[in-house]
Scaffold this motif. Structure first.
Motif, short mmCIF file in Angstrom:
data_model
loop_
_atom_site.label_atom_id
_atom_site.label_comp_id
_atom_site.label_asym_id
_atom_site.label_seq_id
_atom_site.Cartn_x
_atom_site.Cartn_y
_atom_site.Cartn_z
N ALA A 13 46.82 43.51 33.48
CA ALA A 13 45.97 43.65 34.67
C ALA A 13 44.81 42.67 34.63
N LEU A 14 44.21 42.51 33.44
CA LEU A 14 43.11 41.56 33.32
C LEU A 14 43.58 40.13 33.55
N GLU A 15 44.77 39.84 33.10
CA GLU A 15 45.31 38.49 33.22
C GLU A 15 45.50 38.09 34.68
N VAL A 16 45.92 39.06 35.51
CA VAL A 16 46.22 38.72 36.90
C VAL A 16 45.09 39.12 37.84
N ALA A 17 43.94 39.48 37.31
CA ALA A 17 42.83 39.90 38.16
C ALA A 17 42.39 38.79 39.10
N LEU A 18 41.88 39.19 40.25
CA LEU A 18 41.28 38.26 41.18
C LEU A 18 40.19 37.46 40.46
N GLU A 19 40.25 36.14 40.57
CA GLU A 19 39.31 35.29 39.84
C GLU A 19 38.10 34.93 40.70
N ILE A 20 37.10 34.35 40.07
CA ILE A 20 35.85 33.96 40.73
C ILE A 20 35.83 32.45 40.91
N PRO A 171 40.83 47.07 36.73
CA PRO A 171 40.72 45.74 36.13
C PRO A 171 40.99 44.59 37.12
N LEU A 172 41.77 44.86 38.18
CA LEU A 172 42.02 43.81 39.16
C LEU A 172 40.76 43.43 39.93
N ALA A 173 39.77 44.34 39.91
CA ALA A 173 38.53 44.11 40.68
C ALA A 173 37.51 43.36 39.84
N LYS A 174 37.92 42.33 39.17
CA LYS A 174 37.08 41.59 38.23
C LYS A 174 35.76 41.10 38.83
N PRO A 175 35.72 40.57 40.05
CA PRO A 175 34.43 40.08 40.58
C PRO A 175 33.38 41.17 40.74
N GLY A 176 33.81 42.40 41.01
CA GLY A 176 32.91 43.55 41.04
C GLY A 176 31.78 43.46 42.05
N ALA A 177 30.70 44.19 41.75
CA ALA A 177 29.57 44.26 42.67
C ALA A 177 28.90 42.92 42.88
#
Length: 438
Positions: A13-20, A171-177
């Protein structure tokens, strides 16, 4: 073995998370406010839905109101391929702040696109939304809606969205707040591009009248307290309870004909002075003069919560809320169970407020901390007539008249053309004990 599988799933999940993205640095406009009389150094962040979404270069993952079939063939690959970009707040979105004041512009013509409205959240720090526990507290701010005509809504409200934008749970929501993720509200919106960090591309349908929006299979529901929805002609504050806060699908969202079968009270229980019988209370040059800034005080009485009161301050004078003056409803000036139940009977509206637990249900929902939202928007569904005109437009029923605007007003293409320079200003945000912030 189960633990190992869980670790592998999390790593994937971390590997495919939306990137910044790195093409525009994310610099949050500062916005100070007061907590229990003490100045807080905060800032605001724009919602992820407004941001540029692209691949590792400059190819759009989402263009206009459609997803790229190449970059986003399914939700997982979309998250793997796409980058959420930083924001140019003033140049792209027409947002500016100074000290304790924030201005949201309506139509902003940027270098590459034209932006319509915005939705921002108050941040406690770079990665965390400021959160509030409302019961037995008072929330105060100053609003200037003098530059908002019929059809626009300068809104300030609370929703039970996650303080980190969902980053720790999903974990897919990596960019967060930090990048404005995690939004939800009581309308269970289907137009969110990412829910729980997952691209909402399944069954995506581009809007027929909004070139920037569409709707996916899933909605995202949570309890909502509309402190202030207003333009220069009308205002309302509204309670919306949900039985739970969750991603939804179909009936659970209250979609289509199942509006009252969902997990949220979409109608809510509202106090709109015009709607409830006082047409001389709020507006230009009226008792609460919308041509000038006004300080708005909202008090949440009790724990459990039993009453939500409204007070205005303008020109150095404290102005108590208007009283109801309609048949079948006792003369009151605040939101309570009795008021909500009586006005639902008087108007013939479905009492979904009661079905969702009334004030008791809403009070329980407020055990969860809520996040402050500030926005400026036009309405591609109902032209904002539910706020400032007669809605339904062919109704003469009690409560159908909600403001003085014409039933032909509020068409987004007309508002965006004629009132591109519209704006709303929010300032002097304060939170503390009852009767301590004004």
């Amino acid at each position: 073995m189960a633990t190992l599988v869980g670790i592998l799933v999390s790593l994937f999940a971390l590997e495919v998370a939306l990137e910044i993205g790195t093409q525009t640095s994310e610099s949050h406009p500062s916005l100070s406010w007061e907590l229990n009389g003490q100045r807080q150094t905060g800032s605001i962040v724009i919602d992820s839905n407004w941001r540029w979404l692209h691949d590792s270069g400059t190819t759009n993952c989402y263009d206009g109101n459609e997803w790229s079939s190449d970059l986003c063939p399914d939700p997982e690959k979309c998250s793997q391929n796409c980058y959420l970009e930083g924001a140019d707040y003033s140049g792209t979105y027409g947002i500016s702040s100074s000290g304790n004041s924030l201005q949201l512009g309506f139509v902003t013509k940027g270098s590459y696109s034209t932006n319509i409205g915005s939705r921002v959240y108050l941040l406690k720090d770079e990665n965390t939304y400021a959160t509030f526990k409302l019961k037995n507290k008072e929330f105060t701010f100053t609003a200037d809606v003098s530059n908002l005509p019929c059809g626009l809504n300068g809104a300030l409200y609370f929703v039970a969205m996650p303080a980190d934008g969902g980053k720790s749970k999903y974990p897919l929501a990596k960019p967060g707040a930090k990048y404005g993720m995690g939004y939800c509200d009581a309308q269970c919106p289907h137009d969110m591009k990412f829910i729980n960090g997952e691209a909402n591309i399944l069954d995506w349908k581009p809007s027929s009248n909004d070139e920037n929006a569409g709707a996916g299979r899933y909605g995202t529901c949570c309890t909502e307290m509309d402190i202030w929805e207003a333009n220069s002609q009308a205002t309302a504050y509204t309670v919306h309870a949900c039985s739970k806060n969750a991603r939804c699908e179909g009936t659970e969202c209250g979609d289509d004909d199942g509006r009252y079968n969902g997990i949220c009270d979409k109608d809510g229980c509202d106090f709109n002075s015009w709607r409830w019988g006082n047409k001389t209370f709020f507006g230009p040059n009226l008792i609460v003069d919308s041509s000038k800034p006004v300080t708005v005080v909202t008090q949440f009485i009790g724990d459990p919560l039993t009453e939500i009161r409204r007070i205005y301050v303008q020109g150095g004078k404290v102005i108590q809320n208007s009283f109801t003056n309609i048949s079948g409803v006792a003369s009151v000036d605040s939101i309570t169970d009795a008021f909500c139940n009586e006005n639902k009977v008087a108007t013939g509206d479905t009492n979904d407020f009661k079905a969702k637990g009334g004030m008791s249900g809403f009070s329980k929902a407020l055990d969860t901390e809520v996040v402050l939202v500030l926005s400026l928007w036009d309405d591609h569904t109902a032209n904002m007539l539910w706020l400032d005109s007669t809605y339904p437009t062919d109704s003469s029923a009690l409560g159908a008249s909600r403001g003085p605007c014409a039933i032909t007003s509020g068409e987004p293409k007309d508002v965006e053309s004629a009132s591109a320079n519209a704006s709303v200003k929010f300032s002097d945000i304060k939170f503390g004990a009852i009767d301590s912030t004004y």
